[in-house]
Write a protein that holds these residues in place. Sequence first.
Motif, PDB file in Angstrom:
ATOM      1  N   ARG A  72       0.748  -0.908  -0.380  1.00  0.00           N
ATOM      2  CA  ARG A  72       0.244   0.013  -0.433  1.00  0.00           C
ATOM      3  C   ARG A  72       0.361   1.250  -0.233  1.00  0.00           C
ATOM      4  NH1 ARG A  72      -5.162   1.108  -1.913  1.00  0.00           N
ATOM      5  NH2 ARG A  72      -5.847   2.907  -0.415  1.00  0.00           N
ATOM      6  N   VAL A  73       1.794   1.048   1.065  1.00  0.00           N
ATOM      7  CA  VAL A  73       2.765   2.225   0.753  1.00  0.00           C
ATOM      8  C   VAL A  73       3.186   2.311  -0.690  1.00  0.00           C
ATOM      9  CG1 VAL A  73       5.315   3.619   1.680  1.00  0.00           C
ATOM     10  CG2 VAL A  73       3.546   2.138   2.763  1.00  0.00           C
ATOM     11  N   ARG A  74       4.066   1.952  -0.849  1.00  0.00           N
ATOM     12  CA  ARG A  74       4.556   2.248  -2.763  1.00  0.00           C
ATOM     13  C   ARG A  74       3.183   2.613  -3.907  1.00  0.00           C
ATOM     14  NH1 ARG A  74       6.353  -3.720  -4.603  1.00  0.00           N
ATOM     15  NH2 ARG A  74       6.840  -2.422  -6.743  1.00  0.00           N
ATOM     16  N   TYR A  75       2.551   2.091  -3.646  1.00  0.00           N
ATOM     17  CA  TYR A  75       0.702   2.212  -4.358  1.00  0.00           C
ATOM     18  C   TYR A  75       0.523   4.099  -3.842  1.00  0.00           C
ATOM     19  CZ  TYR A  75      -4.061   2.645  -5.280  1.00  0.00           C
ATOM     20  OH  TYR A  75      -4.967   3.041  -6.108  1.00  0.00           O
ATOM     21  N   LYS A  76       0.349   4.079  -2.800  1.00  0.00           N
ATOM     22  CA  LYS A  76       0.299   5.773  -2.411  1.00  0.00           C
ATOM     23  C   LYS A  76       0.875   6.658  -3.064  1.00  0.00           C
ATOM     24  CE  LYS A  76      -3.551   5.581   0.145  1.00  0.00           C
ATOM     25  NZ  LYS A  76      -4.883   5.911  -0.100  1.00  0.00           N
ATOM     26  N   GLU A  77       2.635   6.273  -2.956  1.00  0.00           N
ATOM     27  CA  GLU A  77       3.656   7.609  -3.681  1.00  0.00           C
ATOM     28  C   GLU A  77       3.673   6.804  -4.390  1.00  0.00           C
ATOM     29  OE1 GLU A  77       8.046   6.024  -3.642  1.00  0.00           O
ATOM     30  OE2 GLU A  77       7.727   6.090  -1.450  1.00  0.00           O
ATOM     31  N   LEU A  78       3.919   5.496  -5.459  1.00  0.00           N
ATOM     32  CA  LEU A  78       3.616   6.274  -7.419  1.00  0.00           C
ATOM     33  C   LEU A  78       1.682   7.073  -7.634  1.00  0.00           C
ATOM     34  CD1 LEU A  78       4.697   5.404 -10.062  1.00  0.00           C
ATOM     35  CD2 LEU A  78       2.920   3.034  -9.607  1.00  0.00           C
ATOM     36  N   ILE A  79       0.604   6.679  -6.818  1.00  0.00           N
ATOM     37  CA  ILE A  79      -0.089   7.645  -6.881  1.00  0.00           C
ATOM     38  C   ILE A  79      -0.055   9.260  -7.174  1.00  0.00           C
ATOM     39  CG2 ILE A  79      -3.043   8.471  -6.706  1.00  0.00           C
ATOM     40  CD1 ILE A  79      -3.460   5.330  -6.655  1.00  0.00           C
ATOM     41  N   GLY A  80       1.128   9.691  -6.164  1.00  0.00           N
ATOM     42  CA  GLY A  80       1.063  10.717  -5.878  1.00  0.00           C
ATOM     43  C   GLY A  80       2.059  11.605  -6.736  1.00  0.00           C
ATOM     44  N   ARG A  81       2.724  10.455  -7.108  1.00  0.00           N
ATOM     45  CA  ARG A  81       4.506  10.782  -8.106  1.00  0.00           C
ATOM     46  C   ARG A  81       3.347  11.337  -9.686  1.00  0.00           C
ATOM     47  NH1 ARG A  81       9.301   6.690  -7.063  1.00  0.00           N
ATOM     48  NH2 ARG A  81      10.246   7.828  -5.385  1.00  0.00           N
ATOM     49  N   LEU A  82       2.099  10.577  -9.892  1.00  0.00           N
ATOM     50  CA  LEU A  82       2.182  10.458 -11.581  1.00  0.00           C
ATOM     51  C   LEU A  82       0.533  11.270 -11.302  1.00  0.00           C
ATOM     52  CD1 LEU A  82       2.649   6.867 -12.646  1.00  0.00           C
ATOM     53  CD2 LEU A  82       3.791   8.956 -12.981  1.00  0.00           C
ATOM     54  N   ASP A  83       0.500  11.792 -10.335  1.00  0.00           N
ATOM     55  CA  ASP A  83      -1.320  12.387 -10.085  1.00  0.00           C
ATOM     56  C   ASP A  83      -2.282  11.596 -11.146  1.00  0.00           C
ATOM     57  OD1 ASP A  83       0.139  14.337  -9.158  1.00  0.00           O
ATOM     58  OD2 ASP A  83       0.337  15.646 -11.035  1.00  0.00           O
ATOM     59  N   ILE A  84      -2.499  10.530 -10.023  1.00  0.00           N
ATOM     60  CA  ILE A  84      -3.375   9.310 -10.730  1.00  0.00           C
ATOM     61  C   ILE A  84      -4.838   9.108  -9.907  1.00  0.00           C
ATOM     62  CG2 ILE A  84      -4.116   7.332 -11.670  1.00  0.00           C
ATOM     63  CD1 ILE A  84      -1.087   6.649 -12.450  1.00  0.00           C
ATOM     64  N   ARG A  85      -5.781   9.410  -9.980  1.00  0.00           N
ATOM     65  CA  ARG A  85      -6.908   9.784  -9.152  1.00  0.00           C
ATOM     66  C   ARG A  85      -6.884   7.917  -8.465  1.00  0.00           C
ATOM     67  NH1 ARG A  85     -11.426  11.898 -12.252  1.00  0.00           N
ATOM     68  NH2 ARG A  85     -10.191  10.728 -13.337  1.00  0.00           N
TER      69      ARG A  85
END
Length: 90
Positions: A72-85
């Motif tokens: 879940r941590v990597r998922y949240k970080e990736l979504i934050g970086r790529l600005d994906i909803r």
Amino acid sequence: MVKNAFITIISQEQKEENKGSVEFQVFSFTNKIQRLTSHLKLHRKDYLSQRGLRKILGKRQRLLAYLSKKNRVRYKELIGRLDIREPKTR
């Protein structure tokens, strides 16, 4: 189009090693999605490109769901970086 923040984090040698990682695949799908959406703004009736866009969106969604379950941590970080909803839950 390319997110500069994500590219600076991944150096050239890491790209060659991590092409199979979920983060890199989501990043490449995001770039393809951005290119296709800009193409479809000009060519609204290009139905084959619309189909390809939907397929890539589905692949990215499945990869993000996998990453969400595994880490879940990597998922949240990736979504934050790529600005994906984050997808809506039912």
